[in-house]
Design a protein around this motif. Sequence first.
Motif, PDB file in Angstrom:
ATOM      1  N   LYS A  83      35.432 -93.081 111.408  1.00  0.00           N
ATOM      2  CA  LYS A  83      34.373 -92.084 111.585  1.00  0.00           C
ATOM      3  C   LYS A  83      34.035 -91.895 113.067  1.00  0.00           C
ATOM      4  CE  LYS A  83      29.963 -90.569 109.856  1.00  0.00           C
ATOM      5  NZ  LYS A  83      29.037 -90.655 108.760  1.00  0.00           N
ATOM      6  N   ARG A  84      33.962 -93.001 113.821  1.00  0.00           N
ATOM      7  CA  ARG A  84      33.669 -92.893 115.257  1.00  0.00           C
ATOM      8  C   ARG A  84      34.785 -92.172 116.002  1.00  0.00           C
ATOM      9  NH1 ARG A  84      32.026 -98.044 114.206  1.00  0.00           N
ATOM     10  NH2 ARG A  84      33.785 -99.004 115.281  1.00  0.00           N
ATOM     11  N   ILE A  85      36.001 -92.270 115.491  1.00  0.00           N
ATOM     12  CA  ILE A  85      37.124 -91.550 116.094  1.00  0.00           C
ATOM     13  C   ILE A  85      36.975 -90.053 115.840  1.00  0.00           C
ATOM     14  CG2 ILE A  85      39.636 -91.231 115.991  1.00  0.00           C
ATOM     15  CD1 ILE A  85      39.785 -94.267 115.313  1.00  0.00           C
ATOM     16  N   GLY A  86      36.258 -89.695 114.781  1.00  0.00           N
ATOM     17  CA  GLY A  86      35.986 -88.283 114.533  1.00  0.00           C
ATOM     18  C   GLY A  86      36.369 -87.766 113.162  1.00  0.00           C
ATOM     19  N   PHE A  87      36.643 -88.659 112.217  1.00  0.00           N
ATOM     20  CA  PHE A  87      37.111 -88.230 110.905  1.00  0.00           C
ATOM     21  C   PHE A  87      36.260 -88.816 109.788  1.00  0.00           C
ATOM     22  CE2 PHE A  87      40.631 -88.231 113.857  1.00  0.00           C
ATOM     23  CZ  PHE A  87      41.104 -86.934 113.728  1.00  0.00           C
ATOM     24  N   GLU A  88      35.677 -87.943 108.995  1.00  0.00           N
ATOM     25  CA  GLU A  88      34.959 -88.391 107.804  1.00  0.00           C
ATOM     26  C   GLU A  88      35.967 -89.050 106.876  1.00  0.00           C
ATOM     27  OE1 GLU A  88      31.677 -88.365 107.183  1.00  0.00           O
ATOM     28  OE2 GLU A  88      31.433 -87.586 109.210  1.00  0.00           O
ATOM     29  N   ASN A  89      35.536 -90.080 106.179  1.00  0.00           N
ATOM     30  CA  ASN A  89      36.463 -90.779 105.299  1.00  0.00           C
ATOM     31  C   ASN A  89      35.697 -91.549 104.241  1.00  0.00           C
ATOM     32  OD1 ASN A  89      36.381 -93.902 106.056  1.00  0.00           O
ATOM     33  ND2 ASN A  89      36.030 -92.719 107.918  1.00  0.00           N
ATOM     34  N   LYS A  90      36.446 -91.976 103.247  1.00  0.00           N
ATOM     35  CA  LYS A  90      35.890 -92.769 102.158  1.00  0.00           C
ATOM     36  C   LYS A  90      36.942 -93.790 101.736  1.00  0.00           C
ATOM     37  CE  LYS A  90      34.025 -92.428  97.521  1.00  0.00           C
ATOM     38  NZ  LYS A  90      33.756 -91.580  96.384  1.00  0.00           N
ATOM     39  N   VAL A  91      36.505 -95.013 101.486  1.00  0.00           N
ATOM     40  CA  VAL A  91      37.429 -96.036 100.983  1.00  0.00           C
ATOM     41  C   VAL A  91      37.778 -95.669  99.543  1.00  0.00           C
ATOM     42  CG1 VAL A  91      37.768 -98.478 100.479  1.00  0.00           C
ATOM     43  CG2 VAL A  91      36.344 -97.814 102.434  1.00  0.00           C
ATOM     44  N   GLN A  92      39.047 -95.411  99.294  1.00  0.00           N
ATOM     45  CA  GLN A  92      39.498 -95.064  97.943  1.00  0.00           C
ATOM     46  C   GLN A  92      39.902 -96.298  97.152  1.00  0.00           C
ATOM     47  OE1 GLN A  92      39.821 -91.850  96.296  1.00  0.00           O
ATOM     48  NE2 GLN A  92      38.284 -91.587  97.872  1.00  0.00           N
ATOM     49  N   ALA A  93      40.468 -97.292  97.841  1.00  0.00           N
ATOM     50  CA  ALA A  93      40.923 -98.503  97.143  1.00  0.00           C
ATOM     51  C   ALA A  93      41.148 -99.619  98.141  1.00  0.00           C
ATOM     52  CB  ALA A  93      42.224 -98.217  96.397  1.00  0.00           C
ATOM     53  N   THR A  94      40.973-100.829  97.660  1.00  0.00           N
ATOM     54  CA  THR A  94      41.430-102.009  98.393  1.00  0.00           C
ATOM     55  C   THR A  94      42.365-102.759  97.455  1.00  0.00           C
ATOM     56  OG1 THR A  94      39.470-103.265  97.721  1.00  0.00           O
ATOM     57  CG2 THR A  94      39.410-102.241  99.893  1.00  0.00           C
ATOM     58  N   LEU A  95      43.519-103.114  97.989  1.00  0.00           N
ATOM     59  CA  LEU A  95      44.585-103.694  97.182  1.00  0.00           C
ATOM     60  C   LEU A  95      45.136-104.939  97.857  1.00  0.00           C
ATOM     61  CD1 LEU A  95      46.586-100.356  96.921  1.00  0.00           C
ATOM     62  CD2 LEU A  95      45.075-101.248  95.150  1.00  0.00           C
ATOM     63  N   THR A  96      45.814-105.754  97.092  1.00  0.00           N
ATOM     64  CA  THR A  96      46.603-106.828  97.695  1.00  0.00           C
ATOM     65  C   THR A  96      47.918-106.189  98.147  1.00  0.00           C
ATOM     66  OG1 THR A  96      47.763-107.423  95.667  1.00  0.00           O
ATOM     67  CG2 THR A  96      45.622-108.513  96.086  1.00  0.00           C
ATOM     68  N   PRO A  97      48.620-106.825  99.059  1.00  0.00           N
ATOM     69  CA  PRO A  97      49.930-106.285  99.444  1.00  0.00           C
ATOM     70  C   PRO A  97      50.879-106.154  98.251  1.00  0.00           C
ATOM     71  CG  PRO A  97      49.218-107.894 101.056  1.00  0.00           C
ATOM     72  CD  PRO A  97      48.240-107.958  99.916  1.00  0.00           C
ATOM     73  N   GLU A  98      50.784-107.073  97.298  1.00  0.00           N
ATOM     74  CA  GLU A  98      51.632-106.987  96.109  1.00  0.00           C
ATOM     75  C   GLU A  98      51.280-105.754  95.261  1.00  0.00           C
ATOM     76  OE1 GLU A  98      54.476-107.402  93.417  1.00  0.00           O
ATOM     77  OE2 GLU A  98      54.372-108.573  95.263  1.00  0.00           O
ATOM     78  N   GLN A  99      49.989-105.480  95.078  1.00  0.00           N
ATOM     79  CA  GLN A  99      49.581-104.287  94.342  1.00  0.00           C
ATOM     80  C   GLN A  99      50.068-103.026  95.046  1.00  0.00           C
ATOM     81  OE1 GLN A  99      45.376-105.220  94.393  1.00  0.00           O
ATOM     82  NE2 GLN A  99      45.366-105.620  92.184  1.00  0.00           N
ATOM     83  N   PHE A 100      49.954-103.002  96.370  1.00  0.00           N
ATOM     84  CA  PHE A 100      50.449-101.863  97.146  1.00  0.00           C
ATOM     85  C   PHE A 100      51.936-101.679  96.904  1.00  0.00           C
ATOM     86  CE2 PHE A 100      52.323 -99.977 100.939  1.00  0.00           C
ATOM     87  CZ  PHE A 100      51.543 -98.839 101.111  1.00  0.00           C
ATOM     88  N   ARG A 101      52.697-102.777  96.966  1.00  0.00           N
ATOM     89  CA  ARG A 101      54.145-102.731  96.752  1.00  0.00           C
ATOM     90  C   ARG A 101      54.476-102.194  95.367  1.00  0.00           C
ATOM     91  NH1 ARG A 101      55.093-107.831  97.026  1.00  0.00           N
ATOM     92  NH2 ARG A 101      55.022-107.905  99.295  1.00  0.00           N
ATOM     93  N   GLN A 102      53.714-102.621  94.338  1.00  0.00           N
ATOM     94  CA  GLN A 102      53.975-102.157  92.968  1.00  0.00           C
ATOM     95  C   GLN A 102      53.686-100.657  92.830  1.00  0.00           C
ATOM     96  OE1 GLN A 102      51.534-104.744  90.584  1.00  0.00           O
ATOM     97  NE2 GLN A 102      53.025-106.401  90.603  1.00  0.00           N
ATOM     98  N   ILE A 103      52.659-100.185  93.495  1.00  0.00           N
ATOM     99  CA  ILE A 103      52.291 -98.769  93.378  1.00  0.00           C
ATOM    100  C   ILE A 103      53.233 -97.880  94.173  1.00  0.00           C
ATOM    101  CG2 ILE A 103      50.506 -97.072  93.969  1.00  0.00           C
ATOM    102  CD1 ILE A 103      48.446 -99.342  93.392  1.00  0.00           C
TER     103      ILE A 103
END
Length: 142
Positions: A93-113
Motif C-alpha cells: 500500500k505504501r508503494i502505491g497499490f491497494e491490496n487485500k490478502v487473498q490467502a496464506t498457504l504453506t509452500p506445499e499447498q502453493f505447490r499443489q495448487i
Amino acid sequence: MSRKNIINIVLVLLVATILVTLAFLVRAGATVDTVAVFRTIGMTCSSCSDKITKGLSREKGVAVTEVDVPGGWVVVGYDSKSVKPEVLSGRIKRIGFENKVQATLTPEQFRQIVGRDIGKNASSAGGCGGCGPGGGCNTKKQ
C-alpha cells in the motif's frame, strides 16, 4: 624470518580480512515457510512490478516475490517468524497499490495448487502502454 614468509603471512591475513568482511556484508537468505497471495489494484506495467518487488525485498524475512501484472496478483514467499502478511500488505500500500490478502498457504499447498515451487518460473510480464521514455509508469504516480 625471511622476506618470503612475511609476504605470505601478510597475504593470508589480507585474504582472511576480506573474507570476514564479505561474510558480514552478505545478507542471509530468508527461508520460506509461508506464501501470501495478495489481490492488488492499479498495477499496469513492469515498472509497477519492479517497484513492488524491490519494496517487498526490503522487508526482513521476504525470500521471494512474484508479480502477475495482468492478473493483479502479488505472491510472496516469506519466513512467518520474521514478518506477517499484514506488514507486507502495508508495504504494498505504501508503494502505491491497494491490496487485500487473498490467502496464506504453506509452500506445499502453493505447490499443489500451482504445480510448481514459489519463485520458480516467476514472471513479471505485462505492459500498459503508459510507460514513459525513462521506463517509468505514467498511469500511476508513486
